[in-house]
Write an enzyme that holds these catalytic residues in place. Structure first.
Site, PDB file in Angstrom:
ATOM      1  N   LYS A 201       0.972  -1.153   0.146  1.00  0.00           N
ATOM      2  CA  LYS A 201       0.397   0.121  -0.273  1.00  0.00           C
ATOM      3  C   LYS A 201       0.599   1.149   0.139  1.00  0.00           C
ATOM      4  O   LYS A 201       1.204   1.596   1.010  1.00  0.00           O
ATOM      5  CB  LYS A 201      -1.207   0.123   1.247  1.00  0.00           C
ATOM      6  CG  LYS A 201      -2.345   0.924   1.134  1.00  0.00           C
ATOM      7  CD  LYS A 201      -2.317   2.361   0.434  1.00  0.00           C
ATOM      8  CE  LYS A 201      -1.729   2.860   1.995  1.00  0.00           C
ATOM      9  NZ  LYS A 201      -2.004   4.402   1.477  1.00  0.00           N
ATOM     10  N   GLY A 254       7.371   4.908   7.598  1.00  0.00           N
ATOM     11  CA  GLY A 254       6.091   6.150   7.614  1.00  0.00           C
ATOM     12  C   GLY A 254       6.780   7.109   9.055  1.00  0.00           C
ATOM     13  O   GLY A 254       7.612   6.862   9.703  1.00  0.00           O
ATOM     14  N   SER A 255       5.640   7.585   9.336  1.00  0.00           N
ATOM     15  CA  SER A 255       5.293   8.610  10.793  1.00  0.00           C
ATOM     16  C   SER A 255       5.199   7.554  11.990  1.00  0.00           C
ATOM     17  O   SER A 255       4.968   6.655  12.113  1.00  0.00           O
ATOM     18  CB  SER A 255       4.097   9.474  10.913  1.00  0.00           C
ATOM     19  OG  SER A 255       3.012   9.517  10.748  1.00  0.00           O
ATOM     20  N   VAL A 258       1.912   7.229  13.252  1.00  0.00           N
ATOM     21  CA  VAL A 258       0.751   6.042  12.678  1.00  0.00           C
ATOM     22  C   VAL A 258       1.794   4.628  12.241  1.00  0.00           C
ATOM     23  O   VAL A 258       0.835   3.506  12.636  1.00  0.00           O
ATOM     24  CB  VAL A 258       1.472   6.317  10.872  1.00  0.00           C
ATOM     25  CG1 VAL A 258      -0.269   5.193  10.183  1.00  0.00           C
ATOM     26  CG2 VAL A 258      -0.066   6.557  10.610  1.00  0.00           C
ATOM     27  N   GLY A 259       3.133   4.598  12.921  1.00  0.00           N
ATOM     28  CA  GLY A 259       3.504   3.492  13.258  1.00  0.00           C
ATOM     29  C   GLY A 259       3.010   2.651  14.439  1.00  0.00           C
ATOM     30  O   GLY A 259       3.263   1.169  14.640  1.00  0.00           O
ATOM     31  N   GLU A 276      10.160   1.791  10.196  1.00  0.00           N
ATOM     32  CA  GLU A 276      10.838   2.474   9.953  1.00  0.00           C
ATOM     33  C   GLU A 276      10.366   3.891  10.233  1.00  0.00           C
ATOM     34  O   GLU A 276       9.550   4.064   9.657  1.00  0.00           O
ATOM     35  CB  GLU A 276      11.144   2.289   8.639  1.00  0.00           C
ATOM     36  CG  GLU A 276      12.821   0.722   8.794  1.00  0.00           C
ATOM     37  CD  GLU A 276      14.067   1.150   7.256  1.00  0.00           C
ATOM     38  OE1 GLU A 276      14.110   0.147   6.751  1.00  0.00           O
ATOM     39  OE2 GLU A 276      13.611   2.441   7.923  1.00  0.00           O
ATOM     40  N   CYS A 310      13.678  10.267   5.645  1.00  0.00           N
ATOM     41  CA  CYS A 310      13.786  10.114   7.636  1.00  0.00           C
ATOM     42  C   CYS A 310      15.749  10.464   7.387  1.00  0.00           C
ATOM     43  O   CYS A 310      15.889  10.201   8.580  1.00  0.00           O
ATOM     44  CB  CYS A 310      13.680   8.552   7.638  1.00  0.00           C
ATOM     45  SG  CYS A 310      13.955   7.345   6.089  1.00  0.00           S
ATOM     46  N   GLU A 407      11.055  16.205  14.103  1.00  0.00           N
ATOM     47  CA  GLU A 407      11.655  15.659  12.403  1.00  0.00           C
ATOM     48  C   GLU A 407      11.203  17.348  11.624  1.00  0.00           C
ATOM     49  O   GLU A 407      10.130  17.062  12.023  1.00  0.00           O
ATOM     50  CB  GLU A 407      11.384  14.674  12.103  1.00  0.00           C
ATOM     51  CG  GLU A 407      11.901  14.114  10.770  1.00  0.00           C
ATOM     52  CD  GLU A 407      10.997  12.894  10.486  1.00  0.00           C
ATOM     53  OE1 GLU A 407      10.167  12.830  10.789  1.00  0.00           O
ATOM     54  OE2 GLU A 407      11.973  12.216   9.610  1.00  0.00           O
TER      55      GLU A 407
HETATM   56  P1  NAD Z   1       2.039   8.697   7.547  1.00  0.00           P
HETATM   57  O1  NAD Z   1       2.967   7.991   8.597  1.00  0.00           O
HETATM   58  O2  NAD Z   1       0.995   9.322   7.243  1.00  0.00           O
HETATM   59  O3  NAD Z   1       1.838   8.143   5.781  1.00  0.00           O
HETATM   60  C1  NAD Z   1       2.842   6.099   5.711  1.00  0.00           C
HETATM   61  C2  NAD Z   1       2.060   5.564   4.697  1.00  0.00           C
HETATM   62  O4  NAD Z   1       0.989   4.774   6.464  1.00  0.00           O
HETATM   63  C3  NAD Z   1       1.307   6.031   3.643  1.00  0.00           C
HETATM   64  O5  NAD Z   1       1.066   5.089   2.795  1.00  0.00           O
HETATM   65  C4  NAD Z   1      -0.312   6.217   4.515  1.00  0.00           C
HETATM   66  O6  NAD Z   1      -1.193   6.681   3.134  1.00  0.00           O
HETATM   67  C5  NAD Z   1      -0.280   5.197   5.294  1.00  0.00           C
HETATM   68  N1  NAD Z   1      -0.881   5.202   6.771  1.00  0.00           N
HETATM   69  C6  NAD Z   1      -1.178   6.971   7.689  1.00  0.00           C
HETATM   70  N2  NAD Z   1      -2.490   6.328   8.211  1.00  0.00           N
HETATM   71  C7  NAD Z   1      -2.149   4.627   8.495  1.00  0.00           C
HETATM   72  C8  NAD Z   1      -3.281   4.481   8.905  1.00  0.00           C
HETATM   73  N3  NAD Z   1      -3.958   4.530  10.015  1.00  0.00           N
HETATM   74  N4  NAD Z   1      -3.592   3.136   8.862  1.00  0.00           N
HETATM   75  C9  NAD Z   1      -2.409   2.217   8.261  1.00  0.00           C
HETATM   76  N5  NAD Z   1      -1.456   3.042   6.783  1.00  0.00           N
HETATM   77  C10 NAD Z   1      -1.913   4.263   6.867  1.00  0.00           C
HETATM   78  O7  NAD Z   1       4.040   9.533   6.792  1.00  0.00           O
HETATM   79  P2  NAD Z   1       4.652   9.895   5.769  1.00  0.00           P
HETATM   80  O8  NAD Z   1       3.739  11.681   5.688  1.00  0.00           O
HETATM   81  O9  NAD Z   1       3.915   9.415   4.405  1.00  0.00           O
HETATM   82  O10 NAD Z   1       5.926  10.066   5.735  1.00  0.00           O
HETATM   83  C11 NAD Z   1       6.472  11.534   6.189  1.00  0.00           C
HETATM   84  C12 NAD Z   1       7.247  10.092   7.424  1.00  0.00           C
HETATM   85  O11 NAD Z   1       7.560   8.781   7.396  1.00  0.00           O
HETATM   86  C13 NAD Z   1       7.980  10.700   8.093  1.00  0.00           C
HETATM   87  O12 NAD Z   1       7.909  11.061   9.680  1.00  0.00           O
HETATM   88  C14 NAD Z   1       9.329  10.196   7.694  1.00  0.00           C
HETATM   89  O13 NAD Z   1      10.772  10.404   9.211  1.00  0.00           O
HETATM   90  C15 NAD Z   1       9.258   8.573   7.399  1.00  0.00           C
HETATM   91  N6  NAD Z   1       9.688   7.668   7.202  1.00  0.00           N
HETATM   92  C16 NAD Z   1      10.375   6.645   7.293  1.00  0.00           C
HETATM   93  C17 NAD Z   1      11.175   6.585   6.513  1.00  0.00           C
HETATM   94  C18 NAD Z   1      12.575   5.415   6.945  1.00  0.00           C
HETATM   95  O14 NAD Z   1      12.902   4.781   6.474  1.00  0.00           O
HETATM   96  N7  NAD Z   1      12.661   5.372   8.262  1.00  0.00           N
HETATM   97  C19 NAD Z   1      11.741   6.569   4.667  1.00  0.00           C
HETATM   98  C20 NAD Z   1      10.680   7.388   4.862  1.00  0.00           C
HETATM   99  C21 NAD Z   1       9.851   8.338   5.668  1.00  0.00           C
END
Ligand code: NAD
Length: 512
Positions: A201, A254-255, A258-259, A276, A310, A407
């Site tokens: 996804k 991601g964030s 959400v993680g 991550e 990130c 961040e």
């Molecule tokens: P986000 O957490 O908003 O979204 C990431 C993904 O999760 C997207 O596909 C989104 O649709 C999905 N998502 C959102 N809500 C969800 C839910 N309730 N259930 C399941 N999936 C859901 O993050 P973003 O704004 O897309 O990315 C930015 C963040 O990602 C930053 O904090 C950055 O540090 C982090 N990031 C980390 C890495 C890493 O390798 N550690 C790499 C890239 C980005």
């Protein structure tokens, strides 16, 4: 577009060319479920507008809901439980994965253009990233044949111990918008290489290249149902991957917000989770560093991908003796670096991903000023033609300020000074994150003694944002759980089974 933000203009800005013919590409994608290209059951779509070109429409993809997720998860489950993939020899899986790498290489320009339009990535950077992804696929394809279990031949004359490595099962992979093709290529080949099946996804903002990847995998011979892609928003299309009992694992990038939420959902089913998350990467510069190289690295570390990375090196921790000399060099680069139009070959970084994100970056800059940090350059949005933010440098940042702790995910450098190595290490570790870190020093012993004390998963000595498929990536502390790449990536997607084999007559427990 940038309503209330402060805006001024600097000469090194490459204004977007809104008449560029490449902007007329308005791709309409379908999801890939069980080998078939499908629309959402609801018929709804998500549209994507280029963040760098006054919001021109550049792509659209289905907005998946519960019914679509049900089909995708069922297909992945079937492909795992009954399909050929997990039972194939590693040689067969490897051959198909090498073919994926070849097909990616054959389409570098096309895939790079899609990332440039959807993410706002400089086109030259995007090409390099897609080539790197072909390398990720081919590295994983080669390593698949080296995966094996273990045996214990010395646990007693009539006993033999076997350790089998098995695929973990159906994996839901959720990715963010900043490096869509790379982050998927850091996970999918390792997961399917281990024999798992996948539902990917991607971010609703940048889904085009994930769909292309799954189509390429299908064309290369990956069987139906092994690599499915569903597109759409997080709650509707992502959350079921953690909640549905038919998935065995969720790998999320991601964030932190959400993680954490997904980890809680998965915990209720004791489901495996890979995370991550965010970072606030320190770049420690010692007085004996090669200052020209360090300045170039500091600029690259914070401006790469417009700071939407990130593993950005967004916290400069510099020895007071060289602070001024280093900052002079960083400022000279910041004032000259060509930024702007992602489709211009000279561009080093492009726009912010969305209007809301641009506002968030600017709010951090305003908070930094209000807290008393000194703004040395930048600090404003640029141009009405896209979501551009200037290269921005602060000094006089205190460790308790939000620009030192949180961040920002933008082209904003926060500079802190130190006098002793212990102080530098303490500052680097004074963070809830631990994703990446850099040390700049010409004294290798000093550099190594320092970096081994920093609590971060991905570290560099005299470089920054470097990567190779051989070395693991992942976070300490709130930056995440688990490791991708190298042989560690296969462990992430493997189950380990111990088998006790009795040779000869078993010893009786009860002689009746
Ligand atoms: P986000 O957490 O908003 O979204 C990431 C993904 O999760 C997207 O596909 C989104 O649709 C999905 N998502 C959102 N809500 C969800 C839910 N309730 N259930 C399941 N999936 C859901 O993050 P973003 O704004 O897309 O990315 C930015 C963040 O990602 C930053 O904090 C950055 O540090 C982090 N990031 C980390 C890495 C890493 O390798 N550690 C790499 C890239 C980005």
């Amino acid at each position: 577009m940038q309503g209330l933000l402060r805006m001024n203009s600097v000469p090194n800005f490459l204004s977007p060319d809104l008449t560029d013919s490449r902007l007329s590409r308005q791709a309409s994608y379908k999801m890939l479920i069980d080998g078939k290209s499908v629309a959402a059951a609801s018929g709804k779509e998500v549209q994507r507008h280029s963040p760098g070109h006054a919001g021109k429409l550049v792509g659209s993809w289905p907005e998946a809901g519960a019914e679509d997720l049900d089909r995708a998860i069922a297909a992945a489950r079937r492909a795992f439980d009954q399909g050929p993939w997990p039972r194939m020899s590693s040689a067969e899986r490897s051959r198909i994965m090498f073919r994926v790498a070849e097909l990616i290489l054959a389409r570098v320009d096309e895939i790079a253009l899609v990332e440039s339009l959807e993410v706002g990535k400089p086109i030259a950077q995007a090409r390099g990233e897609i080539e790197y992804c072909a390398d990720l696929w081919s590295y994983a394809a080669g390593q698949v044949r080296g995966m094996h279990g273990d045996s214990h031949n010395d646990i007693g004359d009539n006993r033999l111990g076997l350790v089998l490595r098995e695929p973990v099962g159906v994996v839901g992979i959720i990715t963010p918008w900043n490096f869509p093709f790379i982050i998927a290529s850091e996970r999918v080949p390792w997961a399917i290489g281990a024999g798992c099946t996948v539902v990917l996804k991607p971010s609703e903002l940048t889904s085009g290249t994930s769909i292309l990847m799954a189509e390429i995998a299908r064309d290369a011979g990956v069987p139906d149902g092994v690599f499915n892609v569903v597109t759409g928003y997080g709650a509707a299309a992502g959350q079921p991957l953690a909640e549905d009992p038919r998935t065995d694992m969720v790998a999320f990038t991601g964030s932190v917000r959400v993680g954490t939420q997904l980890a809680e959902l998965a915990a209720r089913q004791v489901k495996r989770v890979g995370l991550e998350l965010g970072g606030k990467g320190p770049q420690i510069v010692f007085a004996d560093a090669d200052l020209d190289a360090a300045a170039d690295g500091v600029a690259y570390g914070v401006y790469h991908n417009a700071g939407q990375c990130c593993i950005s090196g967004s916290r400069l921790i510099v020895h007071e003796d060289v602070r001024e000399a280093l900052l002079e060099r960083v400022l000279a680069i910041s004032r000259k670096i060509p930024f702007g139009d992602p489709l211009n070959e000279r561009t080093r970084f492009g726009p912010m991903i969305s209007p809301a994100h641009l506002e968030k970056v600017d709010a951090y800059v305003r908070a930094g000023e209000a807290a008393g940090a000194e703004l040395l350059t930048g600090g404003a949005a640029q141009s009405e033609k896209g979501l551009y933010y200037q290269p921005t440098v602060f000094q006089g940042v205190r460790p308790d300020m939000s620009i030192a702790r949180e961040e920002i995910f933008g082209p904003v450098l926060s500079t802190l000074g130190f006098r002793h190595a212990d102080e530098a290490v303490a500052m680097a570790n004074d963070s809830e994150f631990g994703l990446s870190a850099t040390v700049w020093s010409t004294n290798l012993e000093n550099a190594m003694q320092t970096i081994r004390r920093v609590r971060a998963g991905r570290c560099w000595v005299n470089s920054v944002i470097d990567g190779t498929p051989e070395l693991p990536v992942g976070g300490y502390k709130k930056s995440g759980l688990g490791r991708e790449l190298g042989r560690y990536g296969f462990d992430e997607y493997s189950q380990i089974k111990g088998i006790h084999v009795t040779l000869g007559k078993p010893q009786r427990w009860f002689e009746g």
